[in-house]
Motif scaffolding. Structure first.
Motif, short mmCIF file in Angstrom:
data_model
loop_
_atom_site.label_atom_id
_atom_site.label_comp_id
_atom_site.label_asym_id
_atom_site.label_seq_id
_atom_site.Cartn_x
_atom_site.Cartn_y
_atom_site.Cartn_z
N ARG A 3 4.32 9.63 -103.12
CA ARG A 3 3.41 10.44 -103.90
C ARG A 3 3.31 11.82 -103.28
O ARG A 3 3.01 11.94 -102.11
N GLU B 179 -6.56 7.89 -99.65
CA GLU B 179 -5.25 8.51 -99.83
C GLU B 179 -5.18 9.87 -99.13
O GLU B 179 -4.23 10.19 -98.43
N ILE C 248 -4.31 2.42 -96.30
CA ILE C 248 -4.17 2.44 -97.74
C ILE C 248 -5.49 2.80 -98.42
O ILE C 248 -5.52 3.13 -99.59
N GLU D 49 2.53 1.28 -100.17
CA GLU D 49 2.38 2.04 -101.40
C GLU D 49 3.26 1.52 -102.51
O GLU D 49 2.87 1.49 -103.67
#
Lengths: 175, 145, 112
Positions: free
Chosen positions: A172, B66, B63, B142
């Motif tokens: 991401r 973010e 996790i 992820e």
């Protein structure tokens, strides 16, 4: 010493051949670790304790990373039969290997016999190095004082590799 | 990535500190005994990897948040670069000039700037290897979602 | 001289693996085998019979030491080898997530 090293390297060759031809990828990776651990014994026999300490930890971490990658997959090498291209590449590899071996045996004649090393630079590095650098460990003296630019390049390469890993593995982007 | 059982966790908590201390010992005595910055840095990274493997990836809150993850990542990378560069600022006008007094061969405080180089390179190697491992774990966490 | 030739045979085994295998993991393993043989060769060059490890003992100055220069070169090369292997593994795991296989021929066909 020559014979001892040769026997250990012989075991390493068997391990490498198994690592290349194993069907299960996990056993292939573990056989690669076997080759690395045999190298530690060679380093200890060749009077290089610094390298032995580094290699035994580095090999463990390499094994961890490889196993982490392999365990995600199906672990099976899809074992295809040798087709025409496979035969061609195998013959090419063996021919190239024999050619390289011939040139190696010719060029190795200019080296000294194992254990009778007489490198010209070694005398200057050993004599008075302890007084010049002040360090009892000569390897540290060479790494950080005489060959400092090598170490600087190594640090830059390490940072570049870390940046490359971070770039490749990012899923991401930043919003 | 889930952690292992209670026995493994407890044993790791007892052992990992000692491995970390051994790594620091190898770095600090790098100019007297076998070892040095590279060996000690790899040993320290090994102890951190041991803790992460036994306690699982969520132990480090990788996790949950973010934005925090990316900030820590970037900070660590900048730290590595700074440490890599700061080892070379210490020379005066010439690179790798051993400007501190040499001392007596065989004493702990001797060899001028070589122990400083050892400490900096050890930190850099430990940080970069641990970052590689962490980025693999973050990728796995992820991609599972 | 046998040790030098055995060391080079180990290198050739790695080269054979790189040329003939089609699995990405096998190629990475072969590359690391070639790396290992290079480290061994460098260390063999510096060895001296009857020498001790290159750590100076100030009380006993007359000793034969092993050549420290090849050991210093190999010391940096080992750590770099770990970093490059990790980077290769990162590329491989990304390829596996995208195509679902380690086989380079299938990857080539899937690209179309």
């Amino acid at each position: 010493m020559d014979l001892t090293i040769s026997i250990i390297v012989g075991f390493m060759i068997f391990g490498a051949l198994y690592a290349i031809h194993a069907r299960d990828l996990l056993s292939s990776v573990i056989a690669c670790g076997l080759v690395g651990y045999s190298l530690v014994i060679c380093f200890l026999l060749l009077k290089a304790p610094d390298l032995a300490i580094v290699q035994i930890v580095v090999d463990t971490i390499t094994l961890i990373i490889m196993v982490a990658v392999v365990l995600d997959s199906s672990r099976e090498e899809s074992y295809l039969k040798l087709d025409t291209q496979g035969y061609i590449s195998a013959v090419t590899a063996i021919f190239l290997g024999l050619l390289l071996l011939y040139f190696y045996t010719v060029s190795i004649q200019s080296l000294d016999v194992l254990g009778k090393s007489s490198l010209r630079m070694a005398k200057h590095y050993i004599e008075g190095a302890a007084q010049k650098t002040g360090s009892a460990n000569l390897v540290t003296g060479v790494v950080f004082d005489f060959r400092g630019y090598d170490t600087m390049g190594e640090a830059v390469v390490l940072v570049t590799a870390v940046l490359g890993v971070l770039t490749i593995l990012r899923l991401r982007g930043k919003k | 990535m889930k952690g292992m059982t209670l026995i493994v966790k407890k044993t790791t908590q007892l052992i990992a500190g000692m491995i970390f201390m051994y790594g620091i010992y190898v770095i600090v005595h790098g100019h007297l005994t076998p070892g040095g910055g590279f060996a000690g840095g790899v040993v320290i990274a090994g102890s951190l990897i041991l803790i992460t493997l036994s306690n699982g990836g969520d132990f480090m809150k990788l996790i949950k948040e973010e934005s925090g993850t990316t900030i820590i990542e970037s900070l660590a990378t900048i730290l590595v670069i700074l440490v890599a560069v700061s080892g070379f600022i210490f020379g005066t006008k010439i690179f790798f000039n051993n400007f501190l007094p040499k001392g007596i061969v065989g004493h702990l405080v001797s060899a001028g700037v070589l122990p400083l180089y050892n400490i900096f390179v050890g930190t850099e190697v430990a940080a970069s290897i641990f970052i590689i491992f962490l980025s693999l774990i973050i990728f796995k966490e992820e991609s599972k979602e | 001289m046998i040790a030098y030739i055995m060391c080079f045979i180990l290198f050739l085994v790695g080269l054979y693996g790189v040329i003939t295998r089609r699995n990405l993991i096998k190629i990475a393993v072969s590359l690391s085998i070639m790396e290992i043989s290079t480290f061994l060769f460098f260390t063999l060059i510096g060895y001296i019979d009857g020498g001790v490890a290159p750590i100076v003992d100030p009380t006993d100055p007359v000793k034969v030491y092993v050549d420290p220069l090849p050991q210093a070169l190999v010391l940096t090369a080992i750590v770099i080898g770990l970093a490059t292997t990790a980077m290769l593994m990162a590329v491989i795991i990304r390829l596996y997530r995208k195509y679902g296989t380690f086989d380079i021929r299938e990857i080539k066909n899937l690209r179309g």
